[in-house]
Design a protein around this motif. Structure first.
Motif, short mmCIF file in Angstrom:
data_model
loop_
_atom_site.label_atom_id
_atom_site.label_comp_id
_atom_site.label_asym_id
_atom_site.label_seq_id
_atom_site.Cartn_x
_atom_site.Cartn_y
_atom_site.Cartn_z
N PRO A 35 0.84 -1.21 0.00
CA PRO A 35 0.00 0.00 0.00
C PRO A 35 0.88 1.26 0.00
CG PRO A 35 -0.72 -1.55 1.67
CD PRO A 35 0.60 -2.05 1.17
N VAL A 36 0.35 2.32 -0.59
CA VAL A 36 1.12 3.54 -0.76
C VAL A 36 0.44 4.69 -0.02
CG1 VAL A 36 2.01 5.21 -2.43
CG2 VAL A 36 1.98 2.77 -2.99
N GLU A 37 1.19 5.34 0.84
CA GLU A 37 0.70 6.54 1.54
C GLU A 37 1.20 7.81 0.87
OE1 GLU A 37 0.85 8.50 6.06
OE2 GLU A 37 1.89 6.63 5.62
N ARG A 38 2.38 7.71 0.23
CA ARG A 38 3.03 8.90 -0.33
C ARG A 38 3.68 8.52 -1.66
NH1 ARG A 38 5.73 9.65 3.86
NH2 ARG A 38 4.24 11.02 4.91
N ALA A 39 3.51 9.35 -2.69
CA ALA A 39 4.08 9.10 -4.02
C ALA A 39 4.96 10.27 -4.43
CB ALA A 39 2.98 8.88 -5.05
N GLY A 243 -6.61 11.02 -0.46
CA GLY A 243 -5.94 10.27 0.61
C GLY A 243 -4.49 9.98 0.34
N LEU A 244 -4.00 10.35 -0.83
CA LEU A 244 -2.61 10.10 -1.21
C LEU A 244 -1.82 11.40 -1.16
CD1 LEU A 244 -0.52 8.05 -2.47
CD2 LEU A 244 -1.28 8.92 -4.71
N GLU A 245 -0.70 11.41 -0.46
CA GLU A 245 0.18 12.57 -0.47
C GLU A 245 1.10 12.47 -1.67
OE1 GLU A 245 3.37 15.00 2.38
OE2 GLU A 245 2.47 13.11 3.09
N VAL A 246 1.09 13.49 -2.51
CA VAL A 246 1.86 13.46 -3.75
C VAL A 246 2.92 14.55 -3.71
CG1 VAL A 246 1.78 13.46 -6.26
CG2 VAL A 246 -0.20 12.63 -4.96
N LEU A 247 4.18 14.16 -3.87
CA LEU A 247 5.31 15.08 -3.81
C LEU A 247 5.97 15.19 -5.18
CD1 LEU A 247 6.97 13.62 -0.57
CD2 LEU A 247 5.21 15.39 -0.72
N THR A 248 6.62 16.31 -5.44
CA THR A 248 7.42 16.46 -6.66
C THR A 248 8.89 16.31 -6.30
OG1 THR A 248 7.49 18.85 -6.41
CG2 THR A 248 5.73 17.95 -7.77
#
Length: 259
Positions: A35-39, A243-248
């Motif tokens: 499972p993924v919390e942060r991408a 619900g997903l934290e997405v970072l660059t």
């Protein structure tokens, strides 16, 4: 938390895999099943980007360029898919499908240059449309500034974006853009009535031929013409999956150093 499959299905709606060229390799290319919390969103999956993903606790990297492109005959610690799997990080790659998609690489590029009513060309990958009239040198200078503002700064004291151009001397009223290595597609740009093609890379011969046929050409760098989509894609993915934290990525940089 999101499953990798759910994230992939969301991205497939944003940039359908069927838009990809037949020679491309897009999709869920490394699936660690966690499972993924942060991408983390980037242009290229490099060792520095994998280390960044580990440090920022990202279970998934979404990249533009495929981490697996040519068929693998062996796999070792020097290979990026190995490093991803060893770190427990999955990878979804969206290449020519993201080039062609609505809101994708080339629509972002068209928006940067204020293109009005962009239309697809070159199998959907490029965009062409009207802009406020401008000379080619002025447009090239604008490209350097606008793209540098949207790219990660280089390491060391080197220019962020290096631009070259072939100028027919005519003002640019209709612009064509194709990110990355699009210089060979100058005839498709001419067929759109473009005065200038702005792309990432162009060969010597493409510049000679385009100029001879009346088309100016600006080459602003493969990385520089594609990296701006990273922020746009991260924003769209985060909006689609709250619900997903997405970072660059902060470590995804142009592989070249310029003098």
């Amino acid at each position: 938390m999101q499953t990798v499959q759910a994230i992939f299905e969301t991205l497939a709606r944003l940039a359908p895999p069927e838009l990809a060229e037949s020679w491309d390799n897009v999709g869920l290319l490394v699936d660690c099943g966690c499972p993924v919390e942060r991408a983390l969103v980037c242009l290229d999956i490099t060792p520095a980007v994998v280390e960044e993903a580990k440090a920022r606790r990202c279970g998934l990297i979404v990249s533009h360029h495929p981490v697996i492109f040519s068929p693998l005959k062996k796999l070792g610690p020097q290979d990026m898919p190995f490093q991803l799997a060893a770190a427990g990080i999955s990878a979804i790659c969206m290449h020519t499908n993201l080039d062609a998609a609505e809101g994708g690489v080339n629509e972002v590029l068209a928006g940067i240059f204020g293109m009005k009513d962009p239309v697809p060309f070159a199998n959907g990958c490029g965009r062409a449309g009207e802009i406020d009239p401008v000379t080619v040198p002025r447009l090239a200078d604008r490209a350097r500034a606008l793209l540098a503002d949207r790219c990660n700064p280089p390491l060391g004291d080197t220019p962020a974006v290096q631009v070259k151009y072939a100028d027919t001397g005519k003002p640019v009223r209709r612009l064509a853009v194709i990110s990355g290595a699009g210089g060979s597609l100058f005839e498709e740009a001419l067929a759109q009535g473009a005065d200038c093609l702005l792309t990432g890379e162009a060969s010597h011969h493409a510049a000679c031929d385009a100029k001879r046929l009346g088309l100016s050409l600006i080459a602003a760098g493969h990385y520089a013409t594609e990296f701006p989509v990273v922020e746009a894609l991260a924003g769209r993915l985060g909006q689609a999956l709250p619900g997903l934290e997405v970072l660059t990525s902060r470590e995804d940089r142009d592989p070249f150093t310029y003098l």
